[in-house]
Write a protein that holds these residues in place. Structure first.
Motif, PDB file in Angstrom:
ATOM      1  N   GLY A  39       0.846  -1.176  -0.008  1.00 17.76           N
ATOM      2  CA  GLY A  39       0.023  -0.102  -0.039  1.00 17.76           C
ATOM      3  C   GLY A  39       0.828   1.188   0.020  1.00 17.76           C
ATOM      4  N   ALA A  40       0.290   2.288  -0.600  1.00 16.31           N
ATOM      5  CA  ALA A  40       0.993   3.745  -0.576  1.00 16.31           C
ATOM      6  C   ALA A  40       1.752   4.002   0.868  1.00 16.31           C
ATOM      7  CB  ALA A  40       0.176   4.652  -1.158  1.00 16.31           C
ATOM      8  N   GLY A  41       0.863   3.892   1.786  1.00  9.65           N
ATOM      9  CA  GLY A  41       1.508   4.131   3.024  1.00  9.65           C
ATOM     10  C   GLY A  41       2.707   3.154   3.726  1.00  9.65           C
ATOM     11  N   ASP A  42       2.586   2.087   3.058  1.00  6.29           N
ATOM     12  CA  ASP A  42       3.619   1.137   3.608  1.00  6.29           C
ATOM     13  C   ASP A  42       4.955   0.673   2.940  1.00  6.29           C
ATOM     14  OD1 ASP A  42       1.804   0.243   5.713  1.00  6.29           O
ATOM     15  OD2 ASP A  42       0.605  -1.119   4.145  1.00  6.29           O
ATOM     16  N   VAL A  43       5.326   1.523   1.992  1.00  4.75           N
ATOM     17  CA  VAL A  43       6.480   1.451   1.432  1.00  4.75           C
ATOM     18  C   VAL A  43       7.614   1.428   2.686  1.00  4.75           C
ATOM     19  CG1 VAL A  43       8.183   2.557  -0.459  1.00  4.75           C
ATOM     20  CG2 VAL A  43       5.530   2.343  -0.690  1.00  4.75           C
ATOM     21  N   THR A  62       7.585  -1.146  -4.103  1.00  6.14           N
ATOM     22  CA  THR A  62       6.648  -0.152  -4.647  1.00  6.14           C
ATOM     23  C   THR A  62       5.342   0.011  -4.283  1.00  6.14           C
ATOM     24  OG1 THR A  62       6.303   0.826  -7.060  1.00  6.14           O
ATOM     25  CG2 THR A  62       6.066  -1.666  -6.752  1.00  6.14           C
ATOM     26  N   ALA A  63       4.599   1.163  -4.330  1.00  8.82           N
ATOM     27  CA  ALA A  63       3.437   1.363  -3.940  1.00  8.82           C
ATOM     28  C   ALA A  63       2.528   0.743  -5.227  1.00  8.82           C
ATOM     29  CB  ALA A  63       2.981   2.920  -3.755  1.00  8.82           C
ATOM     30  N   SER A  71      -2.171  -2.865  -8.584  1.00  7.94           N
ATOM     31  CA  SER A  71      -0.972  -3.155  -8.094  1.00  7.94           C
ATOM     32  C   SER A  71      -0.107  -4.229  -8.743  1.00  7.94           C
ATOM     33  CB  SER A  71      -1.463  -3.965  -6.588  1.00  7.94           C
ATOM     34  OG  SER A  71      -2.032  -2.921  -5.907  1.00  7.94           O
ATOM     35  N   GLU A  74       1.653  -2.233 -11.425  1.00  8.59           N
ATOM     36  CA  GLU A  74       2.835  -1.339 -10.779  1.00  8.59           C
ATOM     37  C   GLU A  74       4.048  -2.397 -10.811  1.00  8.59           C
ATOM     38  OE1 GLU A  74       2.940   1.789 -10.557  1.00  8.59           O
ATOM     39  OE2 GLU A  74       0.966   2.079 -11.467  1.00  8.59           O
TER      40      GLU A  74
END
Length: 218
Positions: A39-43, A62-63, A71, A74
Motif C-alpha cells: 500500500g502507498a503508506g507501507d513502502v 513499490t506502492a 497493483s 505497478e
C-alpha cells in the motif's frame, strides 16, 4: 480478518506473515529478483522488512494501486531490465515451496502461462440470486486456483494493457491472459499453500507452521 492491522503484517510465530513469504522466495534458487508491492503508506515498512530480514533479492518496493490488478501492473513496471518470466504471488501465502514454483514455471513454458491449483474437494452448487440451486458442476473438472501464477512477461504486460484499454477487471492475472485466447495451463499445487484471509485461516496457518516449520512443504 477483523483486525485493525492488514493481514499481511499480522504475526505468524516470530515474524509477520509477509516476511515468511518473502523469505521463502529469497531462498529459492529459481528466483532471481523480487518486487514487493505494498500500500502507498507501507513502502517504508516494506523497505524495513528488506533490511531486517536480509532480503537481498528484493529489487524494488513499490506502492500499488486502488485494486489488486492495478497493483500487479505497478509491480510489472518495477521488474529489473531483462526479466523474461514473472511469477505473481499473494503475500499472504507463506507456505509456498520451491518445488511448486518450479512446477508452475515449467508448465508456463508450454504456452506462456500457468497457475497453481488444487482439485476441489467439496461438491459445488451454482445458485441464483434467490439462493436456489441451478446446477451442480462435475467436481472432476473444478480446480481451486492458487498462486504463484507464472507468465512470460511480455504476454502478461500485453494482457494488462488490453484490460486497461477495455475497462476490464479480472479476479486474477490468468483471467486477463485467458481473454487473449492463450491457453493457461494448470500445475497441481498443495493444500498447505493456503491464503490467509480469515481468522480461521490464521489458526490453520499456525497449525501448518507448527507441524512443518520450514521443512516438508513442496
Amino acid at each position: 480478518m477483523k483486525t485493525p492491522e492488514s493481514k499481511q503484517y499480522l504475526m505468524l510465530g516470530d515474524k509477520p506473515i509477509l516476511a515468511h513469504t518473502l523469505e521463502r522466495f529469497q531462498a529459492m534458487a529459481c528466483v532471481d529478483a523480487i518486487v514487493l508491492v505494498v500500500g502507498a503508506g507501507d513502502v517504508a515498512r516494506g523497505e524495513a522488512y528488506v533490511s531486517r530480514y536480509g532480503l537481498t533479492k528484493v529489487a524494488a518496493v513499490t506502492a500499488g494501486g486502488a485494486e489488486r490488478q492495478a497493483s500487479v501492473r505497478e509491480g510489472l513496471r518495477a521488474l529489473p531490465e531483462g526479466t523474461a518470466w514473472v511469477a505473481v504471488h499473494d503475500g499472504v501465502r507463506p507456505f509456498i515451496g520451491e518445488a511448486l514454483v518450479r512446477r508452475c514455471l515449467q508448465e508456463a513454458r508450454q504456452t506462456g502461462a500457468a497457475v497453481l491449483a488444487v482439485p476441489v474437494k467439496d461438491t459445488i452448487k451454482v445458485a441464483d440470486s434467490n439462493g436456489v440451486i441451478q446446477s451442480t458442476p462435475d467436481r472432476r473438472s473444478l480446480w481451486a486456483i492458487q498462486t504463484p501464477q507464472a507468465f512470460r512477461l511480455d504476454l502478461l504486460r500485453d494482457a494488462h494493457e488490453r484490460a486497461v484499454r477495455d475497462g476490464f477487471t479480472g479476479t486474477d492475472d490468468s483471467m486477463l491472459v485467458e481473454r487473449l485466447g492463450v491457453d493457461v495451463r494448470i500445475a497441481e499445487g498443495a493444500y498447505t499453500n493456503i491464503k490467509i484471509t480469515t481468522p480461521e485461516d490464521l489458526l490453520w496457518a499456525e497449525t501448518i507452521a507448527t507441524r512443518y516449520g520450514g521443512e516438508g512443504l513442496t
